[in-house]
Scaffold this active site. Structure first.
Site, PDB file in Angstrom:
ATOM      1  N   HIS A 110       0.850  -1.194   0.000  1.00  0.00           N
ATOM      2  CA  HIS A 110       0.000   0.000   0.000  1.00  0.00           C
ATOM      3  C   HIS A 110       0.877   1.232   0.000  1.00  0.00           C
ATOM      4  O   HIS A 110       1.896   1.280   0.680  1.00  0.00           O
ATOM      5  CB  HIS A 110      -0.962   0.025   1.190  1.00  0.00           C
ATOM      6  CG  HIS A 110      -0.347  -0.316   2.508  1.00  0.00           C
ATOM      7  ND1 HIS A 110       0.031  -1.607   2.841  1.00  0.00           N
ATOM      8  CD2 HIS A 110      -0.012   0.443   3.572  1.00  0.00           C
ATOM      9  CE1 HIS A 110       0.536  -1.617   4.061  1.00  0.00           C
ATOM     10  NE2 HIS A 110       0.543  -0.387   4.529  1.00  0.00           N
ATOM     11  N   HIS A 112       0.728   5.123   1.031  1.00  0.00           N
ATOM     12  CA  HIS A 112      -0.016   6.140   1.780  1.00  0.00           C
ATOM     13  C   HIS A 112       0.088   7.454   1.010  1.00  0.00           C
ATOM     14  O   HIS A 112       1.188   7.837   0.576  1.00  0.00           O
ATOM     15  CB  HIS A 112       0.612   6.366   3.158  1.00  0.00           C
ATOM     16  CG  HIS A 112       0.623   5.177   4.065  1.00  0.00           C
ATOM     17  ND1 HIS A 112      -0.241   5.031   5.126  1.00  0.00           N
ATOM     18  CD2 HIS A 112       1.437   4.084   4.088  1.00  0.00           C
ATOM     19  CE1 HIS A 112       0.032   3.895   5.767  1.00  0.00           C
ATOM     20  NE2 HIS A 112       1.046   3.303   5.162  1.00  0.00           N
TER      21      HIS A 112
HETATM   22  P1  AMP Z   1       1.457   0.277   7.370  1.00  0.00           P
HETATM   23  O1  AMP Z   1       1.975   0.524   8.758  1.00  0.00           O
HETATM   24  O2  AMP Z   1       2.225   1.029   6.322  1.00  0.00           O
HETATM   25  O3  AMP Z   1       1.328  -1.203   7.074  1.00  0.00           O
HETATM   26  O4  AMP Z   1       0.018   0.942   7.329  1.00  0.00           O
HETATM   27  C1  AMP Z   1      -1.168   0.229   7.505  1.00  0.00           C
HETATM   28  C2  AMP Z   1      -2.274   1.255   7.469  1.00  0.00           C
HETATM   29  O5  AMP Z   1      -3.484   0.573   7.249  1.00  0.00           O
HETATM   30  C3  AMP Z   1      -2.432   2.066   8.749  1.00  0.00           C
HETATM   31  O6  AMP Z   1      -2.305   3.452   8.444  1.00  0.00           O
HETATM   32  C4  AMP Z   1      -3.828   1.687   9.239  1.00  0.00           C
HETATM   33  O7  AMP Z   1      -4.508   2.762   9.855  1.00  0.00           O
HETATM   34  C5  AMP Z   1      -4.497   1.251   7.960  1.00  0.00           C
HETATM   35  N1  AMP Z   1      -5.609   0.314   8.114  1.00  0.00           N
HETATM   36  C6  AMP Z   1      -5.621  -0.840   8.818  1.00  0.00           C
HETATM   37  N2  AMP Z   1      -6.814  -1.443   8.706  1.00  0.00           N
HETATM   38  C7  AMP Z   1      -7.568  -0.666   7.889  1.00  0.00           C
HETATM   39  C8  AMP Z   1      -8.903  -0.747   7.386  1.00  0.00           C
HETATM   40  N3  AMP Z   1      -9.701  -1.771   7.693  1.00  0.00           N
HETATM   41  N4  AMP Z   1      -9.345   0.241   6.583  1.00  0.00           N
HETATM   42  C9  AMP Z   1      -8.545   1.281   6.265  1.00  0.00           C
HETATM   43  N5  AMP Z   1      -7.282   1.410   6.702  1.00  0.00           N
HETATM   44  C10 AMP Z   1      -6.800   0.453   7.509  1.00  0.00           C
END
Ligand code: AMP
Length: 125
Positions: A110, A112
């Site tokens: 993903h 951001h």
């Molecule tokens: P990372 O630390 O780069 O893996 O970021 C994971 C991101 O996914 C975090 O910013 C979380 O807030 C986000 N996240 C986790 N679960 C969900 C969800 N169900 N819907 C939207 N965002 C999510």
């Protein structure tokens, strides 16, 4: 807990479930190669996630194994989401966490997208 960026793809990860519409998300954009949705725990005024539709654990996996078409589609989708959000003129930040030191929590690549405010230093002290 941060993930291992070299692990095998887990079809039960939360973003795989979002892609299959098994859990809800606030959709921002979708095309053949990418899906974008709002982060559930925003770290800025605008915090949107863009994910490829393919089964890629991390940027490492994606950059090594995705097709040229998937890579082009995903990169274009990230740019398109930023344009849709009106972020080009004020500016924005895009970021991908990879593995343990990157603090990656979800084992599906993903990017951001952060914006809507000045974003401060690149890395927290
Ligand atoms: P990372 O630390 O780069 O893996 O970021 C994971 C991101 O996914 C975090 O910013 C979380 O807030 C986000 N996240 C986790 N679960 C969900 C969800 N169900 N819907 C939207 N965002 C999510």
């Amino acid at each position: 807990m941060p993930i291992d960026a070299t692990q095998r793809y887990d079809d039960d990860n939360i973003f795989a479930k979002i892609l299959r519409s098994e859990i809800p998300s606030t959709k921002v954009y979708e095309d053949d190669h990418a899906y974008a949705f709002e982060d559930i725990n925003p770290q800025a005024e605008i915090h949107t996630l863009v994910i490829p539709k393919g089964r890629y654990v991390s940027w490492d996996d994606f950059s090594a194994h995705a097709s040229a078409e998937e890579i082009a589609g995903f990169v274009r989708a990230v740019g398109e989401v930023a344009r849709m959000k009106g972020l080009v003129e004020p500016g924005y930040r895009m970021m991908a966490n990879i593995g343990a030191h990157g603090g990656q929590e979800v084992p599906h690549l993903h990017v951001h997208i952060f914006g809507g405010q000045p974003l401060g230093p690149m890395i927290a002290n």
